[in-house]
Design an enzyme around this catalytic site. Sequence first.
Site, short mmCIF file in Angstrom:
data_model
loop_
_atom_site.label_atom_id
_atom_site.label_comp_id
_atom_site.label_asym_id
_atom_site.label_seq_id
_atom_site.Cartn_x
_atom_site.Cartn_y
_atom_site.Cartn_z
N HIS A 222 0.83 -1.22 0.00
CA HIS A 222 0.00 0.00 0.00
C HIS A 222 0.86 1.27 0.00
O HIS A 222 0.43 2.32 0.47
CB HIS A 222 -0.95 0.04 1.21
CG HIS A 222 -1.86 -1.13 1.33
ND1 HIS A 222 -3.11 -1.18 0.75
CD2 HIS A 222 -1.68 -2.33 1.94
CE1 HIS A 222 -3.68 -2.35 1.02
NE2 HIS A 222 -2.82 -3.06 1.74
N SER A 352 15.22 19.14 -16.91
CA SER A 352 14.33 20.29 -16.87
C SER A 352 14.89 21.43 -17.69
O SER A 352 16.11 21.63 -17.75
CB SER A 352 14.12 20.75 -15.42
OG SER A 352 13.39 21.96 -15.37
N LYS A 358 18.50 19.09 -12.51
CA LYS A 358 17.46 18.08 -12.32
C LYS A 358 17.64 16.96 -13.35
O LYS A 358 17.86 17.21 -14.52
CB LYS A 358 16.08 18.71 -12.50
CG LYS A 358 14.92 17.85 -12.00
CD LYS A 358 13.62 18.65 -12.01
CE LYS A 358 12.50 17.90 -11.33
NZ LYS A 358 12.09 16.71 -12.08
N GLU A 365 9.86 6.21 -17.60
CA GLU A 365 8.72 6.96 -18.10
C GLU A 365 8.37 6.54 -19.53
O GLU A 365 7.19 6.41 -19.89
CB GLU A 365 9.02 8.46 -18.05
CG GLU A 365 9.03 9.00 -16.63
CD GLU A 365 9.53 10.44 -16.53
OE1 GLU A 365 9.45 11.00 -15.42
OE2 GLU A 365 10.00 10.99 -17.55
#
Length: 500
Positions: A222, A352, A358, A365
């Site tokens: 969970h 980014s 970043k 992805e």
Amino acid sequence: MVDYCIFRKIDSILFFTHDYEVSKLNYVRLILRIILSAMKDKKYRIEKDSMGEIQVPANALYAAQTQRAVENFPVSGLTMPRAVIRALGLIKASAAIANQELGLLESDMAEAIKAVANEVADGNHDEHFPVDIFQTGSGTSSNMNANEVIANLASQRLGRKVHPNDHINMGQSSNDVIPTAIHVGGSLLASESLLPALEYLADTIHARLSEMNSFVKTGRTHLMDAMPVTLAQEMSGWETQIKQGHQRITSALERLSALPIGGTAVGTGINADPEFGKKVTANLSAATGIKFTTKENYFEGLSTQDAAVEMSGQLKTVAVSLMKIANDLRWMNSGPLAGLGEIVLPSLQPGSSIMPGKVNPVIPEAVCMVSAQVIGNDVTITVAGQSGNFQLNVMLPVIAYNLAQSMEILANVSRLLADTAIAGFTVNQDQLNKVLEQNPILVTALNSVIGYEKGAEIAKKAYAESRSVKEVAKEMTDLSDEELDRLLDPAELTKGGIKK
């Protein structure tokens, strides 16, 4: 006759001028100028079919029926995938040899057809297959596209007329050729590309298991802290997912490799020699190394696409597995400060355009997007599979496109995931240990000694006071340091879970 690209140009201009004060007359003038400009330097020849004459680009290998399809279906710009064109070439070559063996086609013509059909299969003439996938549901336009291209090339090679219907399409119908092309193309993609890619991914995961045995981490259910596991155990689940996906596709391949060629128009085999289908299938097996068989029932083979639907379902399962693995990697890599920070994926590109330094988990992805696409493709194939009306399924081209795309992108992204994510990530052991030591759920290991209720009290107190379970348990129980060390050893708590 106006090319599809001209229509697209017109649509683009009209879209950007829609809100301006441009009269309808100016629209018409603008369209005419575009058409005249595009056609100014283009040369055409006249071709004939049963519907009459039509202009075809002078350098096109196709003829009238393909040109009509190009003009009739300016829908998406998506054309038949390479795998299906390859399959069409192989089918036409195998059919020519079968007809020669049956004494229905002269040997020199059969050899010429086989030679140029194999050129089509090899991808030498893909630019001459312009028909949109959103066409007639039987795929007749694509079958005739192949017939016309191969007939043109064979005529040039042979020095006399080779007819697209009478010779290239002998003993065939679009209604059995296109389903066969779907099965052949899918079987080749699965055997040559997807299955090896999944095997490679599973092997890449397996190769890292031994070094991951020493890394104990907090398990999560969970998305909440749970009992500890090793990274090797976690990754063994991924390996098993991929191996089972491989098994599922292999099983579905048995039915996908059964071909309906020989059923012709409605499954009765009209205009085909009774032995034609078996001979084509044998020739395809010899040409590809794949054990193709002939459908037991041609009526099922033409009217349904159940084998493609089944295969797509297995591809969807693989996509779900890949998305699970990719999301695990994303979570484990999250941070570096505000996330889990358990691993560090290889840095591949700046993450980014505004935040310097970043770096994002771009490969997982991409895997997730491929998975979403495959799941969507499966919905399309499922709906298309329901469109078998009486003796023919009438959504064959869209099944062909989506099945091939799913296999191709799953194969590509599986290798990408293996090489640029799983093979190269590093482990942040300090972070693993830090979180593990503070995990109050470790108290579960004491249940058999102190009971569930006492364990819950210890866990809540440890969490509330940001203290270790061992420290709190020592205060609230009679257990010695040695007993607590033994019972709460994270490494000991990970043993089990994998059958040897």
